[in-house]
Design an enzyme around this catalytic site. Structure first.
Site, PDB file in Angstrom:
ATOM      1  N   HIS A   1       0.833  -1.195   0.000  1.00  0.00           N
ATOM      2  CA  HIS A   1       0.000   0.000   0.000  1.00  0.00           C
ATOM      3  C   HIS A   1       0.865   1.241   0.000  1.00  0.00           C
ATOM      4  O   HIS A   1       1.974   1.248   0.516  1.00  0.00           O
ATOM      5  CB  HIS A   1      -0.972   0.007   1.183  1.00  0.00           C
ATOM      6  CG  HIS A   1      -0.347  -0.184   2.530  1.00  0.00           C
ATOM      7  ND1 HIS A   1       0.140  -1.405   2.962  1.00  0.00           N
ATOM      8  CD2 HIS A   1      -0.141   0.680   3.543  1.00  0.00           C
ATOM      9  CE1 HIS A   1       0.610  -1.273   4.192  1.00  0.00           C
ATOM     10  NE2 HIS A   1       0.466  -0.011   4.564  1.00  0.00           N
TER      11      HIS A   1
ATOM     12  N   HIS B   1       1.028   5.201   1.058  1.00  0.00           N
ATOM     13  CA  HIS B   1       0.482   6.259   1.900  1.00  0.00           C
ATOM     14  C   HIS B   1       0.632   7.569   1.134  1.00  0.00           C
ATOM     15  O   HIS B   1       1.737   7.909   0.699  1.00  0.00           O
ATOM     16  CB  HIS B   1       1.272   6.396   3.208  1.00  0.00           C
ATOM     17  CG  HIS B   1       1.169   5.223   4.119  1.00  0.00           C
ATOM     18  ND1 HIS B   1       0.346   5.209   5.215  1.00  0.00           N
ATOM     19  CD2 HIS B   1       1.811   4.025   4.103  1.00  0.00           C
ATOM     20  CE1 HIS B   1       0.480   4.053   5.851  1.00  0.00           C
ATOM     21  NE2 HIS B   1       1.363   3.316   5.193  1.00  0.00           N
TER      22      HIS B   1
END
Length: 129
Positions: A115, A117
């Site tokens: 992922h 950010h």
């Protein structure tokens, strides 16, 4: 609640479903800000900046972290970054933003589903953590 460092040190790398899989499958609610056929972007539940969005691939495809990337992941990795640019614009981050990808325990990764950010809305400092 445990600190991010404690959560990262306690996390176990596996191919089991993660909290992100549950968000993708709509089993857990999230404040989605962007979605297409490849990625999902939603607000972090523990924001570290006024704007803190997580961008995840819908199909993990063995990509639990950046260190697990293979040549076959090039397209999705590029799409994650391009999506970050689109979401930053959508969120009004014209003055800049930061992209972070944590990898492994020392990188403070607490969810083993790659992922990105997207952080913005304030002045970032250098060096980071």
């Amino acid at each position: 609640m445990a600190s991010e460092k404690e959560a990262a040190l306690a996390a176990v790398r596996s191919d089991s479903p993660t909290i992100f899989d549950k968000i993708i499958n709509k089993e857990i609610p999230a404040k989605v800000v962007y979605e297409d056929d490849k990625v999902l972007a939603f607000r972090d539940i523990s924001p570290q900046a006024p704007t803190h969005i997580l961008i995840i691939p819908k199909d993990k495809d063995g990509l639990s972290g950046l260190s697990k990337a293979e040549e076959r992941h090039v397209e999705i990795l590029g799409h994650l970054l391009y999506t970050a640019k689109l979401v930053a614009k959508q969120e009004g981050l014209e003055d800049g933003f930061r992209i972070v990808i944590n990898d492994g325990p020392n990188g403070c990764q607490s969810v083993y589903h790659i992922h990105v950010h997207l952080l913005g809305g304030r002045q970032m400092n250098w060096p980071p953590g």
